[in-house]
Design a protein around this motif. Structure first.
Motif, PDB file in Angstrom:
ATOM      1  N   GLY A 320       0.851  -1.179   0.000  1.00  0.00           N
ATOM      2  CA  GLY A 320       0.000   0.000   0.000  1.00  0.00           C
ATOM      3  C   GLY A 320       0.890   1.232   0.000  1.00  0.00           C
ATOM      4  N   LEU A 321       0.841   2.000  -1.067  1.00  0.00           N
ATOM      5  CA  LEU A 321       1.663   3.211  -1.209  1.00  0.00           C
ATOM      6  C   LEU A 321       0.717   4.397  -1.311  1.00  0.00           C
ATOM      7  N   PHE A 322       0.713   5.248  -0.296  1.00  0.00           N
ATOM      8  CA  PHE A 322      -0.335   6.251  -0.149  1.00  0.00           C
ATOM      9  C   PHE A 322       0.139   7.683  -0.371  1.00  0.00           C
ATOM     10  N   SER A 323       1.336   7.839  -0.916  1.00  0.00           N
ATOM     11  CA  SER A 323       1.867   9.164  -1.220  1.00  0.00           C
ATOM     12  C   SER A 323       2.991   9.008  -2.234  1.00  0.00           C
ATOM     13  N   PRO A 324       3.148   9.967  -3.144  1.00  0.00           N
ATOM     14  CA  PRO A 324       4.261   9.870  -4.092  1.00  0.00           C
ATOM     15  C   PRO A 324       5.618   9.861  -3.400  1.00  0.00           C
ATOM     16  N   SER A 325       5.762  10.648  -2.343  1.00  0.00           N
ATOM     17  CA  SER A 325       7.013  10.687  -1.586  1.00  0.00           C
ATOM     18  C   SER A 325       6.710  10.293  -0.141  1.00  0.00           C
ATOM     19  N   HIS A 326       7.289  11.013   0.839  1.00  0.00           N
ATOM     20  CA  HIS A 326       6.979  10.720   2.234  1.00  0.00           C
ATOM     21  C   HIS A 326       5.510  11.017   2.515  1.00  0.00           C
ATOM     22  N   MET A 327       4.932  10.325   3.473  1.00  0.00           N
ATOM     23  CA  MET A 327       3.586  10.638   3.901  1.00  0.00           C
ATOM     24  C   MET A 327       3.612  11.936   4.707  1.00  0.00           C
ATOM     25  N   ASP A 328       2.466  12.565   4.857  1.00  0.00           N
ATOM     26  CA  ASP A 328       2.402  13.866   5.519  1.00  0.00           C
ATOM     27  C   ASP A 328       2.698  13.745   7.012  1.00  0.00           C
ATOM     28  N   TYR A 329       3.176  14.854   7.588  1.00  0.00           N
ATOM     29  CA  TYR A 329       3.261  14.910   9.045  1.00  0.00           C
ATOM     30  C   TYR A 329       1.875  14.646   9.623  1.00  0.00           C
ATOM     31  N   GLU A 330       1.844  14.064  10.808  1.00  0.00           N
ATOM     32  CA  GLU A 330       0.573  13.716  11.427  1.00  0.00           C
ATOM     33  C   GLU A 330      -0.322  14.941  11.592  1.00  0.00           C
ATOM     34  N   MET A 331       0.245  16.083  11.940  1.00  0.00           N
ATOM     35  CA  MET A 331      -0.583  17.278  12.161  1.00  0.00           C
ATOM     36  C   MET A 331      -1.080  17.871  10.841  1.00  0.00           C
ATOM     37  N   ASP A 332      -0.481  17.521   9.708  1.00  0.00           N
ATOM     38  CA  ASP A 332      -0.924  17.982   8.389  1.00  0.00           C
ATOM     39  C   ASP A 332      -1.761  16.932   7.665  1.00  0.00           C
ATOM     40  N   ARG A 333      -1.765  15.724   8.154  1.00  0.00           N
ATOM     41  CA  ARG A 333      -2.372  14.601   7.428  1.00  0.00           C
ATOM     42  C   ARG A 333      -3.878  14.775   7.283  1.00  0.00           C
ATOM     43  N   ASP A 334      -4.375  14.564   6.075  1.00  0.00           N
ATOM     44  CA  ASP A 334      -5.809  14.531   5.810  1.00  0.00           C
ATOM     45  C   ASP A 334      -6.266  13.085   5.952  1.00  0.00           C
ATOM     46  N   PRO A 335      -7.049  12.763   6.981  1.00  0.00           N
ATOM     47  CA  PRO A 335      -7.444  11.352   7.198  1.00  0.00           C
ATOM     48  C   PRO A 335      -8.293  10.775   6.080  1.00  0.00           C
ATOM     49  N   ARG A 336      -8.823  11.636   5.221  1.00  0.00           N
ATOM     50  CA  ARG A 336      -9.585  11.133   4.076  1.00  0.00           C
ATOM     51  C   ARG A 336      -8.680  10.661   2.946  1.00  0.00           C
ATOM     52  N   VAL A 337      -7.395  11.053   3.031  1.00  0.00           N
ATOM     53  CA  VAL A 337      -6.455  10.747   1.953  1.00  0.00           C
ATOM     54  C   VAL A 337      -5.418   9.711   2.377  1.00  0.00           C
ATOM     55  N   GLN A 338      -4.876   9.844   3.583  1.00  0.00           N
ATOM     56  CA  GLN A 338      -3.803   8.965   4.030  1.00  0.00           C
ATOM     57  C   GLN A 338      -4.162   8.320   5.369  1.00  0.00           C
ATOM     58  N   PRO A 339      -3.879   7.025   5.528  1.00  0.00           N
ATOM     59  CA  PRO A 339      -4.048   6.392   6.845  1.00  0.00           C
ATOM     60  C   PRO A 339      -2.923   6.817   7.775  1.00  0.00           C
ATOM     61  N   SER A 340      -3.164   6.691   9.079  1.00  0.00           N
ATOM     62  CA  SER A 340      -2.151   7.025  10.078  1.00  0.00           C
ATOM     63  C   SER A 340      -1.224   5.838  10.311  1.00  0.00           C
ATOM     64  N   LEU A 341      -0.149   6.076  11.053  1.00  0.00           N
ATOM     65  CA  LEU A 341       0.775   4.985  11.402  1.00  0.00           C
ATOM     66  C   LEU A 341       0.045   3.918  12.200  1.00  0.00           C
ATOM     67  N   LYS A 342      -0.793   4.330  13.143  1.00  0.00           N
ATOM     68  CA  LYS A 342      -1.530   3.354  13.940  1.00  0.00           C
ATOM     69  C   LYS A 342      -2.475   2.534  13.076  1.00  0.00           C
ATOM     70  N   GLU A 343      -3.162   3.187  12.157  1.00  0.00           N
ATOM     71  CA  GLU A 343      -4.095   2.470  11.284  1.00  0.00           C
ATOM     72  C   GLU A 343      -3.363   1.472  10.390  1.00  0.00           C
ATOM     73  N   MET A 344      -2.245   1.874   9.840  1.00  0.00           N
ATOM     74  CA  MET A 344      -1.481   0.950   8.992  1.00  0.00           C
ATOM     75  C   MET A 344      -0.961  -0.219   9.811  1.00  0.00           C
ATOM     76  N   THR A 345      -0.517   0.056  11.039  1.00  0.00           N
ATOM     77  CA  THR A 345      -0.009  -1.019  11.898  1.00  0.00           C
ATOM     78  C   THR A 345      -1.121  -1.982  12.280  1.00  0.00           C
ATOM     79  N   HIS A 346      -2.277  -1.444  12.625  1.00  0.00           N
ATOM     80  CA  HIS A 346      -3.410  -2.300  12.982  1.00  0.00           C
ATOM     81  C   HIS A 346      -3.774  -3.223  11.823  1.00  0.00           C
ATOM     82  N   LYS A 347      -3.806  -2.666  10.628  1.00  0.00           N
ATOM     83  CA  LYS A 347      -4.142  -3.469   9.453  1.00  0.00           C
ATOM     84  C   LYS A 347      -3.061  -4.522   9.198  1.00  0.00           C
TER      85      LYS A 347
END
Length: 788
Positions: A320-347
């Motif tokens: 699962g590749l959710f960004s062309p480069s690094h994923m966004d900082y958590e405080m900038d992350r749009d939850p509609r676009v990118q999953p969080s570290l916790k969500e990816m780990t849970h999955k």
């Protein structure tokens, strides 16, 4: 005394986890005796484990015997008899175990479920996270939630020691060498991806888990999946910057075949080909995603909705590749676009655990809080604490998994500390107050990286007003309403002078917050301080105390009964794979025609809105740097082939020299062909304008003919305006791939490879050609004509 033996002496309880480890090492003793290499190397560590555990049990038996003697002194009539009988019985049992190595004896003493269930290891890496960062996160969380000062974070509950971080080449390590210590159990030089100090590939715990134990394996990160830390567990390269090659290995193109079952993170641009219609930052036109699906059986997921559709019974391998480069900082992350570290780990845990139950095999999962480090590089306390807190939430999730699956080991540590972070700061000449201001951090809404890009875009588009700076950047973004005149003037006077300008803008924004919060930093790089070590699960008390970072790799290898030496041997036996390291190694040495990456005369975002800063940075730092590295390497190989009088090798290397040398020549000219809008003349003047009008009728007609030639280039290549010395006239020409313009004197070159424009203009090359005329530096074109 080994760190394992020391740990066992410190533990005087007959812990079932220790019994499990003891029985495990008894079961390996015969393997060690039969494997001469293991006896010399890792096998000696196995014996140290076993002997240390045996001595611990002997000490424990004596301690229990002494306790019985103490009861006798209280007058118990049968105490002497009980004491002697107990001591003799335990002694006979231990001697029997030591002599016979009977695994069944200790197995019967330990929890059988530990042996019935497969072993799992979850290795968590908080990149750039030092001891002060843990204090910062704890105190901020306590303040934000009104908790007692005794409150702790999920990591605090499992802290057991420290890790020492230096690499083989420096006291201050980088992430690549730090991760190599974990993955290979070896020190290596900075920049090393799964190689030893001599740049020979070294087997990793992930690879051995897959090859020797048929375990499931996974990587979950918030960086590009081809970035330093995940790359080190799943690939081998002397240079961390060669992410195209790293991505190829992760897909399955290496002597071991595919060793990764699951990858979540960013970095899709290194998997798309330049000739495809997808976002790419690759140097070539290989579409690794299609190759991964067709050649190696990968399932690919590229957005949030696809991620959400994943069930625990998803087919492996999957990425699962959710960004062309690094994923966004958590405080900038749009939850509609990118999953969080916790969500990816849970999955990931859900999928790997389900597959583990079906296969009867355990799994190895590496999780990295990648952007904790990047925030510290920028000295951004708000982005740093938000990504740290997301990492803590992920740790809490993994801890629960370990409790529910007691066959699982969790280890969490950092590769290094970043930023020289401190809680407490002297902001003037007066003696400092002993305080900090967490409310300053709580008001920040965006990372300094995001805000720097906003202000830069405003400056480039001539919309940068004082009101915008005060209202949008300071108040809305940083939560700062008391900006000083000096601070305001600094931003108003800021311009894109060079490639470092945008970084300086981020640093200034970060410092405005840090000074007000009374938080300090000593560097924008790494430091050499020891980092905390956290662990839970079977046998992890052996990691108590201060350790070299290589001890962590050794522990994982021993716990899972891995054989990294065998993996290393397999990698180095493959002559084609080993030979592929030579060009890279050559780029580190001084050779007769070594070239270097030229600095840009403007910032990466200086050409916006016509060419984005993201495109320019990737184009310059990744693509052009790769041409430089590969050209230097090919030249060294060519020199060696002449010394060896190897004509076949000399001919083979000609293409590499031409392609990479041409790439360097073309791009070096291309950067100077460009300039921020308003700098340099907006259109040709003087002798250049006269020559264009003479040859093409007008400047507008010249543009039409040049655009037609550029758009007509099939695949990848260049469009040129050159000067024909014989005919004494201007000519429009094109070249394929990275072929330089040789029959004409190049005056103006435009890169029409998709990596030069796709992230902004998709595959619509005419739009790119229309935009690029706004940033052509006609003064340099005229200068070249005058010298022709």
């Amino acid at each position: 005394m080994s760190f394992i033996k020391k740990a066992t002496y410190e533990s005087m309880s007959l812990n079932p986890d220790m019994l499990d480890l003891e029985s495990y090492y008894y079961s390996t003793r015969r393997k060690v005796r039969q494997h001469s290499r293991g006896t010399r190397g890792r096998g000696s560590m196995f014996l140290k484990f076993r002997r240390a555990a045996f001595e611990m049990y002997t000490d424990h038996a004596v301690s229990r015997f002494q306790n019985v003697v103490y009861d006798h002194r209280r007058g118990h009539p049968l105490s002497w008899f009980i004491s002697i009988f107990t001591f003799v019985l335990l002694t006979i049992l231990l001697v029997f175990i030591y002599i016979t190595d009977d695994e069944r004896v200790l197995t019967s003493l330990s929890h059988k479920k530990h042996h019935q269930a497969p072993k799992n290891v979850v290795m968590m890496i908080s990149d750039g996270f030092g001891p002060a960062s843990e204090t910062f996160a704890r105190q901020y969380h306590t303040w934000m939630n009104g908790l007692e000062v005794s409150s702790v974070l999920p990591l605090d509950e499992i802290q057991i020691g420290q890790s020492r971080t230096q690499s083989s080449s420096s006291l201050v390590t980088d992430s690549a060498a730090g991760a190599t210590a974990f993955a290979c159990g070896k020190k290596s030089h900075n920049g090393a991806i799964g190689v030893d100090p001599e740049d020979r590939p070294c087997g990793t715990v992930l690879e051995s888990a897959k090859i020797h134990k048929d375990m499931l394996t996974g990587l979950v990160v918030t960086s590009r999946v081809s970035h330093a830390t995940p790359a080190t567990f799943s690939s081998h390269s002397p240079d961390r910057e060669l992410e195209d090659w790293i991505a190829e290995q992760q897909v399955g193109y290496n002597p071991l075949g595919r060793t990764v079952d699951l990858m979540f993170g960013g970095g899709s641009c290194h998997f798309y080909g330049n000739s495809s219609q997808d976002k790419s930052c690759r140097l070539d036109d290989r579409d690794l995603l299609e190759e991964a699906k067709n050649e190696h059986g990968w399932s690919v997921y590229l957005d949030r909705s696809q991620f959400d559709s994943l069930k625990k019974n998803a087919d492996l391998p999957l990425m699962g590749l959710f960004s062309p480069s690094h994923m966004d900082y958590e405080m900038d992350r749009d939850p509609r676009v990118q999953p969080s570290l916790k969500e990816m780990t849970h999955k990931a845990l859900s999928i790997l655990n389900h597959a583990s139950k079906k296969s009867g095999k355990g799994f190895f999962l590496m999780i990295e809080g990648s952007r904790i480090d990047m925030a510290a590089h920028t000295n951004d306390p708000a982005a740093h604490v938000h990504d740290t807190w997301e990492y803590q939430r992920t740790v809490k999730l993994v801890k629960k998994f370990v409790k529910d699956h007691p066959n699982t080991v969790l280890i969490s540590t950092s590769d290094h500390e970043t930023g020289g972070f401190t809680l407490g700061r002297q902001v003037g000449e007066a003696y400092p107050e002993y305080k900090w201001n967490p409310e300053v951090i709580s008001r920040v809404k965006n990372s300094s990286e995001t805000l720097a890009n906003r202000w830069s875009a405003a400056v480039n588009s001539n919309s940068a007003t004082t009101d915008y700076l005060r209202d949008v950047i300071f108040e809305q973004g940083l939560g700062i309403t008391d900006a000083t005149l000096e601070e305001t003037q600094w931003f108003e006077q800021w311009r894109n002078k060079d490639a470092e300008s945008l970084y300086q803008l981020s640093y200034q924004l970060s410092d405005m917050v840090s000074r007000r919060a009374m938080i300090g930093w000593t560097t924008h790089g790494h430091t050499a301080v020891d980092v905390n070590l956290y662990a839970m699960g079977p046998s992890t008390e052996l990691l108590r105390g201060s350790h070299e970072n290589t001890d962590i790799g050794d522990f994982i290898s021993a716990y899972l009964d891995l054989d990294l030496d065998d993996i290393t041997e397999r990698l180095n036996k493959d002559k084609d794979f080993s030979a592929s390291f030579k060009p890279v190694v050559g780029s580190f040495s001084a050779i007769r025609t070594k070239v270097t990456l030229p600095a840009l005369p403007y910032a990466y975002n200086a050409l916006e809105p016509h060419i984005s800063g993201e495109i320019m940075e990737i184009h310059h730092k990744k693509h052009h740097q790769t041409y430089v590295n590969n050209f230097n390497a090919a030249e060294e190989q060519l020199e060696n082939s002449f010394k060896a009088e190897d004509l076949t090798e000399q001919l083979r290397l000609q293409n590499a020299v031409k392609f990479n040398g041409g790439g360097h020549i073309n791009h070096s000219l291309f950067w100077t062909n460009l300039a921020p809008q308003g700098q340099g003349s907006a259109a040709p003047t003087g002798a250049l304008a006269e020559a264009i009008n003479k040859q093409y009728g007008s400047f507008e007609d010249f543009q039409k003919q040049f655009n037609a030639a550029a758009v007509g280039v099939q695949g990848s290549g260049w469009a040129w305006l050159g000067y024909n010395k014989q005919a004494k006239r201007l000519e429009i020409a094109t070249t394929s791939n990275q072929d330089p313009l040789l029959h004409l004197t190049p005056l103006l070159g435009v890169d029409v490879w998709e990596h030069a424009y796709y992230l902004q203009y998709k595959n619509v090359r005419p739009d790119y050609m229309k935009a690029i005329w706004n940033v052509i530096n006609w003064e340099t074109v005229a200068e070249r004509l005058s010298k022709a």
